[in-house]
Design a protein around this motif. Structure first.
Motif, PDB file in Angstrom:
ATOM      1  N   ASN A   1     -30.940  12.845   9.770  1.00 26.86           N
ATOM      2  CA  ASN A   1     -30.367  14.188   9.862  1.00 26.86           C
ATOM      3  C   ASN A   1     -31.490  15.214   9.935  1.00 26.86           C
ATOM      4  OD1 ASN A   1     -27.604  13.520   9.660  1.00 26.86           O
ATOM      5  ND2 ASN A   1     -27.697  13.468   7.429  1.00 26.86           N
ATOM      6  N   TYR A   2     -31.306  16.226  10.768  1.00 26.59           N
ATOM      7  CA  TYR A   2     -32.289  17.309  10.869  1.00 26.59           C
ATOM      8  C   TYR A   2     -31.653  18.620  10.434  1.00 26.59           C
ATOM      9  CZ  TYR A   2     -35.604  14.299  13.244  1.00 26.59           C
ATOM     10  OH  TYR A   2     -36.494  13.287  13.530  1.00 26.59           O
ATOM     11  N   GLU A   3     -32.389  19.372   9.649  1.00 32.31           N
ATOM     12  CA  GLU A   3     -31.940  20.700   9.251  1.00 32.31           C
ATOM     13  C   GLU A   3     -31.883  21.558  10.522  1.00 32.31           C
ATOM     14  OE1 GLU A   3     -31.694  24.640   7.886  1.00 32.31           O
ATOM     15  OE2 GLU A   3     -33.310  23.849   9.129  1.00 32.31           O
ATOM     16  N   PRO A   4     -30.714  22.174  10.789  1.00 30.64           N
ATOM     17  CA  PRO A   4     -30.516  22.767  12.110  1.00 30.64           C
ATOM     18  C   PRO A   4     -31.300  24.054  12.393  1.00 30.64           C
ATOM     19  CG  PRO A   4     -28.578  23.087  10.731  1.00 30.64           C
ATOM     20  CD  PRO A   4     -29.495  22.188   9.976  1.00 30.64           C
ATOM     21  N   ILE A   5     -31.787  24.727  11.362  1.00 32.50           N
ATOM     22  CA  ILE A   5     -32.526  25.972  11.623  1.00 32.50           C
ATOM     23  C   ILE A   5     -34.000  25.673  11.873  1.00 32.50           C
ATOM     24  CG2 ILE A   5     -33.258  28.183  10.636  1.00 32.50           C
ATOM     25  CD1 ILE A   5     -30.646  28.203   9.025  1.00 32.50           C
TER      26      ILE A   5
ATOM     27  N   CYS B   1     -34.262  15.935   7.127  1.00 34.35           N
ATOM     28  CA  CYS B   1     -33.849  16.317   5.775  1.00 34.35           C
ATOM     29  C   CYS B   1     -33.078  15.243   5.021  1.00 34.35           C
ATOM     30  CB  CYS B   1     -33.030  17.598   5.811  1.00 34.35           C
ATOM     31  SG  CYS B   1     -31.515  17.481   6.765  1.00 34.35           S
ATOM     32  N   SER B   2     -32.437  14.307   5.703  1.00 33.84           N
ATOM     33  CA  SER B   2     -31.665  13.261   5.011  1.00 33.84           C
ATOM     34  C   SER B   2     -31.303  12.175   6.020  1.00 33.84           C
ATOM     35  CB  SER B   2     -30.390  13.841   4.368  1.00 33.84           C
ATOM     36  OG  SER B   2     -29.542  14.405   5.347  1.00 33.84           O
TER      37      SER B   2
ATOM     38  N   GLN C   1     -28.081   9.757   7.500  1.00 34.90           N
ATOM     39  CA  GLN C   1     -26.632   9.562   7.585  1.00 34.90           C
ATOM     40  C   GLN C   1     -26.383   8.065   7.762  1.00 34.90           C
ATOM     41  OE1 GLN C   1     -25.327  12.436   7.078  1.00 34.90           O
ATOM     42  NE2 GLN C   1     -23.177  12.424   7.653  1.00 34.90           N
TER      43      GLN C   1
ATOM     44  N   LYS D   1     -22.244   8.139   4.282  1.00 32.74           N
ATOM     45  CA  LYS D   1     -23.037   8.770   3.233  1.00 32.74           C
ATOM     46  C   LYS D   1     -24.175   9.569   3.838  1.00 32.74           C
ATOM     47  CE  LYS D   1     -22.365   5.708  -0.749  1.00 32.74           C
ATOM     48  NZ  LYS D   1     -23.019   4.775  -1.687  1.00 32.74           N
ATOM     49  N   SER D   2     -24.445  10.699   3.214  1.00 34.60           N
ATOM     50  CA  SER D   2     -25.611  11.492   3.542  1.00 34.60           C
ATOM     51  C   SER D   2     -26.601  11.278   2.396  1.00 34.60           C
ATOM     52  CB  SER D   2     -25.209  12.965   3.664  1.00 34.60           C
ATOM     53  OG  SER D   2     -26.073  13.687   4.473  1.00 34.60           O
ATOM     54  N   VAL D   3     -27.718  10.679   2.696  1.00 35.60           N
ATOM     55  CA  VAL D   3     -28.611  10.164   1.647  1.00 35.60           C
ATOM     56  C   VAL D   3     -29.895  10.997   1.576  1.00 35.60           C
ATOM     57  CG1 VAL D   3     -29.927   8.152   0.875  1.00 35.60           C
ATOM     58  CG2 VAL D   3     -27.686   7.850   1.942  1.00 35.60           C
ATOM     59  N   PRO D   4     -30.238  11.494   0.388  1.00 37.44           N
ATOM     60  CA  PRO D   4     -31.435  12.338   0.260  1.00 37.44           C
ATOM     61  C   PRO D   4     -32.715  11.523   0.376  1.00 37.44           C
ATOM     62  CG  PRO D   4     -30.558  11.862  -1.904  1.00 37.44           C
ATOM     63  CD  PRO D   4     -29.590  11.266  -0.922  1.00 37.44           C
TER      64      PRO D   4
ATOM     65  N   ASP E   1     -35.063  10.763  -1.541  1.00 43.06           N
ATOM     66  CA  ASP E   1     -35.452  10.664  -2.948  1.00 43.06           C
ATOM     67  C   ASP E   1     -35.595   9.189  -3.298  1.00 43.06           C
ATOM     68  OD1 ASP E   1     -35.704  10.585  -5.697  1.00 43.06           O
ATOM     69  OD2 ASP E   1     -33.958  11.845  -6.110  1.00 43.06           O
TER      70      ASP E   1
END
Lengths: 60, 374
Positions: free
Chosen positions: A8-12, A17-18, A20, A30-33, A35
């Motif tokens: 996943n990419y932060e859109p701004i 960022c995580s 999927q 699941k969206s996985v951090p 971490d």
């Protein structure tokens, strides 16, 4: 069992960022951090180490 | 008025030490041992794989050994104060397990909660396990403490003597002078209840003293196979694991305290009603709304995000008339205290940087799920 993993990419800022994650025979997504203490994250790293490939479609 | 000086030197000398030991608050290492919290739901059918299915903090570790319905039951031992138990009901039998097959129920425990046991030192503390169990399937079962930091384990057996009768079992495990547990938020120790296992786990000699983990020595060769008939069912409640060599009475916690302890690992937020507002946020693109979601309790680690279907959520920007069903949800950034979530919809017709809201979709029930389990 993990079926697919997509970044996943932060859109701004377009930063990774995580993850999927989809699972075999399951409707759960699941969206996985990013971490290392998160057990889903650990499972993804193990899945990758087994030779599986993360889908990576960075925004242009 | 001046206060009198109180001499406390001998004030508690007549209280037996054993009584003090048995009244330590939070002496039960097991969380939700009375099976009272079930955030995920009270029944799950057709279980064929590992995971957390109903009761909080109880992991079902299943590999190719039958199909199961797990539920939170009201069948409990009489007059013991329990209201709920966990029930395993075999719905597809496997009377001939392959060598690698197994079924366990387990709880994983953080290392930082176990430091007072002094494991890996000459002062290592014994642990006593007590629980109530009931099954139509009488015979020998195995309980295990598994130190995943040091690949060490110890197993003990118990016997269900009377079919379909609640029985209390007490097992004491010696302290382990080898292998210190990591002082962190990762899993260090597992309590395992084996309900069936293939020969890979049973073919050796049961390891009843702490030692290096050898698969074949983990489960009794006499262990029952609970999966051998669809008539089989197994109940458990009142699980308590505590320091020392005696079992004290089960430590009942207020439901709010018990729930908070479970929410360190899993939080599920359920919303019902027509267009029930879940959160407000900011439109960051024509088809996206960003929210900050604070957790009700601090979690063990940054949690994973999931839901009961993105179509159960709806995006709306005030005054725009452009509300639409959610088609995507992702975690942008998280901590142990909150998460930044991104919701998307198909049509790009929201005004950027205006206020947006996330709601339930019409009459659908929507659930946001945050998982930081071990």
């Amino acid at each position: 069992m993990i079926d697919t993993v997509t970044k996943n990419y932060e859109p701004i800022y377009n930063t990774f960022c995580s993850y999927q994650v989809t699972y075999v025979n399951s409707e759960i997504v699941k969206s996985v951090p990013l971490d290392e203490a998160n057990t889903d994250y650990q499972a993804i790293q193990e899945w990758i180490s087994e030779g599986n490939t993360v889908i990576d479609n960075p925004p242009e | 008025m001046a206060l009198s000086r109180i001499d406390t030197t001998n004030m508690i000398e007549d209280v037996p030490q054993s009584k003090l030991d048995n009244n330590i608050n939070f002496r039960n290492i097991i969380i939700n041992g009375d099976m009272s919290i079930a955030q995920r739901g009270t029944s799950t059918a057709s279980i064929t794989g590992a995971g957390y299915h109903t009761i909080d903090r109880i992991n079902t570790n299943l590999s190719s050994l039958g199909t199961w319905t797990q539920s939170q039951s009201t069948d409990v031992p009489s007059s013991q104060g329990f209201a709920k138990s966990l029930k395993m009901d075999c719905t597809t039998a496997d009377a001939s397990p392959s060598s690698a097959d197994f079924l366990q129920l387990k709880q994983r425990i953080e290392g930082q909660n176990l430091q007072y046991l002094k494991k890996g030192t000459s002062s290592a503390t014994s642990l006593t396990l007590s629980f109530w169990v009931k099954s139509n399937k009488t015979g020998t079962y195995t309980c295990e403490l598994n130190d995943t930091d040091n690949s060490r384990q110890i197993s003990k057996t118990y016997t269900i003597s009377s079919a379909s009768t609640w029985e209390k079992k007490t097992i004491t495990f010696a302290g382990d002078t080898t292998g210190t547990l990591d002082n962190d938020n990762a899993g260090s120790l597992e309590l395992n209840f084996w309900l069936g296992a293939g020969s890979n786990w049973t073919s050796g000699t049961l390891n009843t003293s702490w030692g290096t983990s050898v698969s074949a020595n983990r489960v009794s060769s006499s262990n029952v196979n609970l999966a051998d008939s669809t008539s089989n069912e197994w109940y458990i409640t009142g699980i308590q694991l505590e320091a020392g060599t005696t079992a004290s009475d089960f430590e009942f916690l207020p439901v709010d305290v018990n729930l908070q302890r479970c929410q360190r690992y899993y939080q599920q937020y359920d919303y019902t009603g027509t267009y029930h507002v879940i959160a407000h946020g900011t439109v960051i693109g024509g088809n996206q709304i960003r929210i900050i979601f604070p957790f009700i309790n601090t979690m063990r680690s940054t949690p994973s995000l999931s839901n009961n279907g993105v179509g159960n959520f709806r995006l709306n920007a005030y005054g725009s008339g452009a509300d639409q069903t959610c088609t995507g949800m992702s975690l942008i950034f998280g901590t142990v205290q909150n998460a930044e979530l991104n919701f998307t919809k198909t049509t790009s017709n929201l005004s950027t940087n205006t206020n947006g809201r996330i709601s339930t979709e019409h009459t659908n029930d929507a659930s946001l799920i945050f998982n930081a389990e071990l």
